[in-house]
Write an enzyme that holds these catalytic residues in place. Structure first.
Site, mmCIF file in Angstrom:
data_model
loop_
_atom_site.group_PDB
_atom_site.id
_atom_site.type_symbol
_atom_site.label_atom_id
_atom_site.label_comp_id
_atom_site.label_asym_id
_atom_site.label_seq_id
_atom_site.Cartn_x
_atom_site.Cartn_y
_atom_site.Cartn_z
ATOM 1 N N PRO A 26 38.353 29.488 44.444
ATOM 2 C CA PRO A 26 37.282 29.422 45.515
ATOM 3 C C PRO A 26 35.844 29.191 44.886
ATOM 4 C CG PRO A 26 38.043 31.763 44.886
ATOM 5 C CD PRO A 26 38.940 30.925 44.080
ATOM 6 N N CYS A 109 31.644 37.250 42.155
ATOM 7 C CA CYS A 109 30.678 36.392 42.122
ATOM 8 C C CYS A 109 29.365 37.147 41.641
ATOM 9 C CB CYS A 109 30.367 36.140 43.573
ATOM 10 S SG CYS A 109 28.695 34.782 43.900
#
Length: 343
Positions: A26, A109
């Site tokens: 992703p 992230c």
């Protein structure tokens, strides 16, 4: 799992069987439905949606819903980010209702805009909150839940093995580890061997992620990490065929060559039309720009030129305002690259 068994196996993620062991990561603003469909066509085992903000999805934010869409994707996997358990649970339910067969939780992230909101890799500094989020998501859906994270916030606190143990105990079915800390961002080299501690801490499948840009390095990455499979992020930018090349390499064959320039051109043109259709004209053109740059750089390499050889074309194409002009510019750029390759 040995290299030979990993390279010839499927990934079993709870009730979902993934045909192979190489996954497209992703990537925020990148792995939308058109790109995922293309990567799967070229042999990626699974392609995960770009990171989706849970609160925006729960509110039905139009662009966020588009980014979570999985039309035409055989196994639709949606990655969610957030720091509030109830919001993450609501978003997971919405994604499942929209057809997601796997829910992935982002705890890796490193972007400041994410970590300042105490989401992404910021959760590596609060394992109790991370645990609560995992519990809420797992309890909210019937599909398998997976987790993507990093080694830790910094070198002083590599908490990935502990987080993976907690996640497995709650019911997470697979863990992916990017082999850097948050404080490293994307600098230095990913420490593939550090993933082995996570592999030894849990029984569920573990994927290794970070710095795989050449298919020939895939066996070494798998051996160093002890992982059950690989996840590819930046190495696939401009090269949606790259995960499939890695899968072929791990299956014991030689690495397939990059597609010829005319095929790369057609892939980019098909993707461009896909982005315009998916997002609409204005947003589609904006979303396509970075992909065009990466694709032209990859094409330059195929033509035997350095990636920088495509810089002029990239600059010209990014200033055009009509989709038809951009499409023609793509054709012209590839024609020039093909001419230079034949010269």
């Amino acid at each position: 799992m040995t290299l030979s068994s990993a390279s010839n196996a499927n990934l079993q993620i709870g009730s979902v069987t993934v045909p192979g062991t190489v996954v497209l990561a992703p990537m925020a603003g990148i792995t939308d439905a058109p790109l995922r469909r293309m990567a799967l066509r070229y042999g990626a085992s699974l392609a995960v949606s770009e990171m989706v903000a849970s609160d925006a999805l729960a509110r039905g934010h139009e662009e966020t819903v588009l980014r979570a869409e999985g039309e035409g994707v055989a196994i639709h996997a949606v990655q969610l980010a957030g720091n509030e358990p109830a919001s993450m649970a609501r978003a997971a339910k919405m994604a499942e209702a929209a057809g997601a067969r796997i829910i992935d939780i982002n705890m890796g992230c490193p972007a400041k805009r994410v970590t300042t909101g105490l989401a992404g890799s910021a959760l590596l500094r609060d394992l109790d909150l991370a645990t609560s989020i995992i519990e809420s998501v797992v309890g909210a859906v019937d599909v398998p839940v997976t987790l993507k994270t990093r080694l830790g916030w910094d070198d002083a606190a590599t908490v990935a093995p502990e987080l993976a143990r907690r996640a497995e105990a709650i019911g997470v079915q697979l863990v992916t580890i990017h082999a850097r800390t948050r404080c490293q961002f994307y600098t230095g080299r990913a420490d593939w061997a550090a993933i082995r501690a996570v592999r030894q801490a849990v029984r569920i499948p573990v994927l290794a992620n970070g710095d795989l840009v050449a298919a020939e390095d895939a066996p070494a990455m798998l051996a160093a990490s002890g992982a059950d499979g690989l996840m590819i992020g930046r190495g696939a930018q401009g090269r949606p065929w790259f995960p499939g090349q890695v899968q072929a390499r791990l299956a014991g064959g030689s690495t397939p060559a990059d597609p010829p320039l005319d095929e790369q051109r057609d892939v980019l043109l098909e993707l461009y039309e896909g982005w315009l259709s998916h997002y609409g004209r204005e947003l589609g053109m904006r979303c396509a720009r970075k992909h065009i740059g990466w694709s032209l750089a990859a094409a330059a390499v195929t033509a035997g030129r350095p990636p920088e050889a495509a810089r002029g074309w990239r600059q010209r194409l990014l200033t055009l305002e009509e989709p038809a002009q951009v499409a023609q510019g793509i054709r012209d750029a590839f024609d020039e690259l093909a001419w230079r390759a034949a010269a």
